[in-house]
Write an enzyme that holds these catalytic residues in place. Sequence first.
Site, PDB file in Angstrom:
ATOM      1  CG  ASP A 200      -0.042  -0.298   2.508  1.00  0.00           C
ATOM      2  OD1 ASP A 200       0.652   0.330   2.941  1.00  0.00           O
ATOM      3  OD2 ASP A 200      -0.694  -1.123   3.295  1.00  0.00           O
TER       4      ASP A 200
ATOM      5  CG  ASP B  87       0.496   5.234   4.192  1.00  0.00           C
ATOM      6  OD1 ASP B  87      -0.470   4.936   3.729  1.00  0.00           O
ATOM      7  OD2 ASP B  87       1.250   4.793   5.114  1.00  0.00           O
TER       8      ASP B  87
ATOM      9  CG  ASP C 144       8.018   4.502  12.847  1.00  0.00           C
ATOM     10  OD1 ASP C 144       8.531   4.970  12.003  1.00  0.00           O
ATOM     11  OD2 ASP C 144       7.104   3.612  12.868  1.00  0.00           O
TER      12      ASP C 144
END
Length: 264
Positions: free
Chosen positions: A120, A122, A196
């Site tokens: 996927d 983003d 992160d």
Amino acid sequence: MRCGQSGRNAQDDCGRTRLEKHRYVRQRGTGASRIECGQLGVFREVFERVKKAVTRLFKGPETQLKKVPTVISKSRHGIDPRLVSFAARRTCELLQQRGYKAYIVGGAVRDLMLGVQPKDFDVATNATPEQVKRCQRRAYIIGRRFRLVHVVFGQEIIECSTFRALDADGVRKDADGRVISDNVFGEMWEDAARRDFTINALYYDPTSEEIYDYHNGFEDISARCLRMIGDPMERYREDPVRMMRAVRISAKLGFKMERATEKA
């Protein structure tokens, strides 16, 4: 004069006597504990030194927050543009045509650099959710704690987020430091610092085919190193799921965790 005597001079004499003896008196019930002032000062100094040493020992590595990214050209990163989905590319193009910044971010860029087809995609942008929605044909604003936009292309959904601010009054945390609400928007460099791991903080422009790197994620991917951005202990408190994510990424990609990231 003695301390027990009355009068102004007696009080002065009593005060001078205490200073000369360098004693600190603290009443406890009917008794009194006396600690030499000189000894108390030494104790405090030693305590502060030990405290600073322990803090340095257990504190994660300090990260210099870069406001200007390193730009990595196509000839260096070697991403195959055929691995980029049409939906992700089109989402960025439509935003850029309206004058906004828009980049593919996160694990998709990491996988593209490794030559793997991402599952996927983003997209991160400086456009607000409402502006993103107006730029796309089919788009839906979702979430309350973290407002995102789902851009729909047939069966594929592109998750589009606005750059998040690094430190702002609108970022709410609970008593344990976990982020519970975050809808304050900021600059691209702030958004990078909020992510992160360094390998997930790369921004890929499918139009120019350049990567923007704020935290040396490009080098960490080349070295197969998993490194937390900022203080690992604090970042884990913000989102405990990051601990599981670190283990999963390390096992899946065969990356070795950086020492502070692993020990925290």
